[in-house]
Design a protein around this motif. Structure first.
Motif, PDB file in Angstrom:
ATOM      1  N   ILE A   1       0.837  -1.202   0.000  1.00 34.54           N
ATOM      2  CA  ILE A   1       0.000   0.000   0.000  1.00 34.54           C
ATOM      3  C   ILE A   1       0.871   1.251   0.000  1.00 34.54           C
ATOM      4  O   ILE A   1       0.680   2.169  -0.812  1.00 34.54           O
ATOM      5  CB  ILE A   1      -0.941   0.012   1.218  1.00 34.54           C
ATOM      6  N   SER A   2       1.844   1.278   0.897  1.00 33.25           N
ATOM      7  CA  SER A   2       2.720   2.442   1.016  1.00 33.25           C
ATOM      8  C   SER A   2       3.474   2.695  -0.279  1.00 33.25           C
ATOM      9  O   SER A   2       3.562   3.834  -0.748  1.00 33.25           O
ATOM     10  CB  SER A   2       3.709   2.249   2.169  1.00 33.25           C
ATOM     11  N   ARG A   3       4.021   1.655  -0.858  1.00 30.11           N
ATOM     12  CA  ARG A   3       4.808   1.831  -2.074  1.00 30.11           C
ATOM     13  C   ARG A   3       3.941   2.238  -3.254  1.00 30.11           C
ATOM     14  O   ARG A   3       4.336   3.075  -4.073  1.00 30.11           O
ATOM     15  CB  ARG A   3       5.555   0.531  -2.387  1.00 30.11           C
TER      16      ARG A   3
ATOM     17  N   SER B   1      14.686   2.331  -6.926  1.00 25.29           N
ATOM     18  CA  SER B   1      14.882   1.690  -8.225  1.00 25.29           C
ATOM     19  C   SER B   1      14.046   0.426  -8.307  1.00 25.29           C
ATOM     20  O   SER B   1      13.583  -0.105  -7.289  1.00 25.29           O
ATOM     21  CB  SER B   1      16.361   1.345  -8.413  1.00 25.29           C
ATOM     22  N   ASN B   2      13.870  -0.075  -9.537  1.00 29.74           N
ATOM     23  CA  ASN B   2      13.087  -1.296  -9.720  1.00 29.74           C
ATOM     24  C   ASN B   2      13.700  -2.468  -8.964  1.00 29.74           C
ATOM     25  O   ASN B   2      12.985  -3.293  -8.382  1.00 29.74           O
ATOM     26  CB  ASN B   2      12.984  -1.636 -11.201  1.00 29.74           C
ATOM     27  N   LEU B   3      15.028  -2.540  -8.956  1.00 33.63           N
ATOM     28  CA  LEU B   3      15.700  -3.629  -8.256  1.00 33.63           C
ATOM     29  C   LEU B   3      15.452  -3.547  -6.755  1.00 33.63           C
ATOM     30  O   LEU B   3      15.187  -4.567  -6.103  1.00 33.63           O
ATOM     31  CB  LEU B   3      17.211  -3.586  -8.536  1.00 33.63           C
ATOM     32  N   LYS B   4      15.499  -2.343  -6.196  1.00 35.42           N
ATOM     33  CA  LYS B   4      15.268  -2.191  -4.761  1.00 35.42           C
ATOM     34  C   LYS B   4      13.813  -2.476  -4.416  1.00 35.42           C
ATOM     35  O   LYS B   4      13.522  -3.079  -3.375  1.00 35.42           O
ATOM     36  CB  LYS B   4      15.651  -0.788  -4.299  1.00 35.42           C
ATOM     37  N   LEU B   5      12.890  -2.057  -5.281  1.00 34.06           N
ATOM     38  CA  LEU B   5      11.474  -2.356  -5.050  1.00 34.06           C
ATOM     39  C   LEU B   5      11.244  -3.865  -4.996  1.00 34.06           C
ATOM     40  O   LEU B   5      10.569  -4.373  -4.104  1.00 34.06           O
ATOM     41  CB  LEU B   5      10.627  -1.745  -6.169  1.00 34.06           C
ATOM     42  N   PHE B   6      11.831  -4.565  -5.967  1.00 37.43           N
ATOM     43  CA  PHE B   6      11.702  -6.019  -6.016  1.00 37.43           C
ATOM     44  C   PHE B   6      12.322  -6.657  -4.775  1.00 37.43           C
ATOM     45  O   PHE B   6      11.719  -7.540  -4.141  1.00 37.43           O
ATOM     46  CB  PHE B   6      12.367  -6.544  -7.283  1.00 37.43           C
ATOM     47  N   SER B   7      13.530  -6.210  -4.422  1.00 33.28           N
ATOM     48  CA  SER B   7      14.246  -6.781  -3.283  1.00 33.28           C
ATOM     49  C   SER B   7      13.507  -6.556  -1.976  1.00 33.28           C
ATOM     50  O   SER B   7      13.397  -7.458  -1.137  1.00 33.28           O
ATOM     51  CB  SER B   7      15.657  -6.182  -3.193  1.00 33.28           C
ATOM     52  N   MET B   8      12.980  -5.345  -1.788  1.00 35.11           N
ATOM     53  CA  MET B   8      12.256  -5.040  -0.562  1.00 35.11           C
ATOM     54  C   MET B   8      10.967  -5.838  -0.466  1.00 35.11           C
ATOM     55  O   MET B   8      10.564  -6.272   0.612  1.00 35.11           O
ATOM     56  CB  MET B   8      11.967  -3.549  -0.475  1.00 35.11           C
ATOM     57  N   GLY B   9      10.295  -6.037  -1.591  1.00 35.47           N
ATOM     58  CA  GLY B   9       9.092  -6.870  -1.594  1.00 35.47           C
ATOM     59  C   GLY B   9       9.412  -8.293  -1.194  1.00 35.47           C
ATOM     60  O   GLY B   9       8.698  -8.911  -0.391  1.00 35.47           O
ATOM     61  N   PHE B  10      10.526  -8.813  -1.720  1.00 33.64           N
ATOM     62  CA  PHE B  10      10.942 -10.175  -1.395  1.00 33.64           C
ATOM     63  C   PHE B  10      11.311 -10.301   0.081  1.00 33.64           C
ATOM     64  O   PHE B  10      10.862 -11.222   0.769  1.00 33.64           O
ATOM     65  CB  PHE B  10      12.127 -10.567  -2.276  1.00 33.64           C
ATOM     66  N   LEU B  11      12.116  -9.359   0.584  1.00 34.54           N
ATOM     67  CA  LEU B  11      12.567  -9.420   1.971  1.00 34.54           C
ATOM     68  C   LEU B  11      11.415  -9.206   2.951  1.00 34.54           C
ATOM     69  O   LEU B  11      11.362  -9.838   4.011  1.00 34.54           O
ATOM     70  CB  LEU B  11      13.661  -8.374   2.214  1.00 34.54           C
ATOM     71  N   THR B  12      10.488  -8.303   2.610  1.00 39.62           N
ATOM     72  CA  THR B  12       9.340  -8.061   3.481  1.00 39.62           C
ATOM     73  C   THR B  12       8.535  -9.335   3.676  1.00 39.62           C
ATOM     74  O   THR B  12       8.112  -9.667   4.793  1.00 39.62           O
ATOM     75  CB  THR B  12       8.443  -6.961   2.901  1.00 39.62           C
ATOM     76  N   ASN B  13       8.351 -10.080   2.602  1.00 42.89           N
ATOM     77  CA  ASN B  13       7.600 -11.333   2.695  1.00 42.89           C
ATOM     78  C   ASN B  13       8.432 -12.421   3.350  1.00 42.89           C
ATOM     79  O   ASN B  13       7.925 -13.214   4.158  1.00 42.89           O
ATOM     80  CB  ASN B  13       7.158 -11.786   1.302  1.00 42.89           C
ATOM     81  N   LEU B  14       9.731 -12.458   3.045  1.00 44.18           N
ATOM     82  CA  LEU B  14      10.601 -13.478   3.599  1.00 44.18           C
ATOM     83  C   LEU B  14      10.690 -13.368   5.121  1.00 44.18           C
ATOM     84  O   LEU B  14      10.796 -14.376   5.821  1.00 44.18           O
ATOM     85  CB  LEU B  14      11.997 -13.350   2.990  1.00 44.18           C
ATOM     86  N   LEU B  15      10.623 -12.137   5.645  1.00 46.67           N
ATOM     87  CA  LEU B  15      10.735 -11.910   7.083  1.00 46.67           C
ATOM     88  C   LEU B  15       9.366 -11.802   7.759  1.00 46.67           C
ATOM     89  O   LEU B  15       9.281 -11.405   8.919  1.00 46.67           O
ATOM     90  CB  LEU B  15      11.542 -10.617   7.340  1.00 46.67           C
TER      91      LEU B  15
END
Length: 206
Positions: free
Chosen positions: A28-30, A108-122
Motif C-alpha cells: 500500500i505504502s509503495r 529503483s526497480n531492483l530495490k522495489l523487487f528486493s524489498m518486496g521479497f525481503l518483506t515477505n521473507l521476514l
C-alpha cells in the motif's frame, strides 16, 4: 487430494492475506508513494517470497528449521515485536493511515523487487501458516510433496490476486479516507487492533 481440503486451505489462505500485515502495509505504502507500477514490481518480489516458502514446506526444510526451539522462538518473538511496532504506528496520536500518501524517495526497480521479497521473507505470519496450517490439509496416505506444491500454489495464486487488487486500488482508497477522516480513524484503529492481536497470538504461540 479431496475437494474439502482444497477449499478449506483456500479459505484459510484468503483470510490470511486479508489480515493486515507487513506485506499489505508495504504494498500500500509503495503504491501510493511511487505509483501502481512500483507496487506491482514490489508484488513480484512478494510473490517470489511465497514461492520460496512453498518450496521450503514441500522439501520439509521449514519443519526442520522450526523444530529447532531456539531458532523458532527467536523468529517468533522478533516477528511479534515487529507487529507490535506496526500496531503502535497505526494507533499513536501522530500516526498515519498506511493509505495516506507519504513523501518518500523513489526506489529503483531492483530495490522495489528486493524489498518486496525481503518483506515477505521476514513475515512470520507466512512462515507460521506454512508450518502449522498447511500440514492439516495434507493426506498422509498420498504424496506429501505433490500436495504441498498444489496447496502452496493455491496460496500464492490467492495472495497475489488479492494483493494485486490492493495495489491497484490503494490510491482510490487513500482519496476516500482523506475525505472521510472518521473512516480513516476507524481504519487505523482496526488495523492496529488486528496487528496487536496477531502479535499476542504469535507470542503466546496459540
Amino acid at each position: 487430494m479431496n475437494i474439502e481440503n482444497i477449499l478449506g486451505f483456500s479459505f484459510v489462505a484468503l483470510m490470511m492475506v486479508l489480515t493486515p500485515g507487513p506485506n499489505m502495509i508495504y504494498l500500500i505504502s509503495r503504491s501510493i508513494c511511487q505509483g501502481k507500477k512500483a507496487g506491482f514490481i514490489s508484488l513480484i518480489g512478494v510473490g517470489l517470497g511465497f514461492l520460496f516458502y512453498m518450496l521450503l514446506a514441500a522439501l520439509g526444510i521449514t519443519a526442520i528449521l522450526f523444530n529447532t526451539p531456539h531458532v523458532y522462538d527467536l523468529i517468533r518473538i522478533l516477528g511479534a515485536m515487529y507487529l507490535l511496532w506496526l500496531a503502535w504506528g497505526a494507533v499513536k496520536p501522530s500516526g498515519n493511515s498506511p493509505f495516506e500518501v507519504k513523501n518518500l524517495p523513489h526506489d529503483s526497480n531492483l530495490k522495489l523487487f528486493s524489498m518486496g521479497f525481503l518483506t515477505n521473507l521476514l513475515n512470520p505470519k507466512i512462515a507460521i501458516m506454512y508450518l502449522s496450517l498447511l500440514p492439516q490439509f495434507i493426506d498422509t496416505t498420498g504424496s506429501i510433496f505433490y500436495q504441498s506444491i498444489i496447496l502452496g500454489s493455491l496460496q500464492i495464486l490467492i495472495s497475489v490476486m488479492i494483493n494485486a487488487l490492493i495495489v491497484f486500488f490503494a490510491g482510490t482508497i487513500s482519496i476516500f479516507l482523506a475525505k472521510n477522516q472518521f473512516f480513516s480513524k476507524i481504519q487505523r484503529y482496526l488495523m492496529g487492533t488486528v496487528l496487536f492481536l496477531l502479535a499476542v497470538k504469535i507470542i503466546l504461540n496459540i
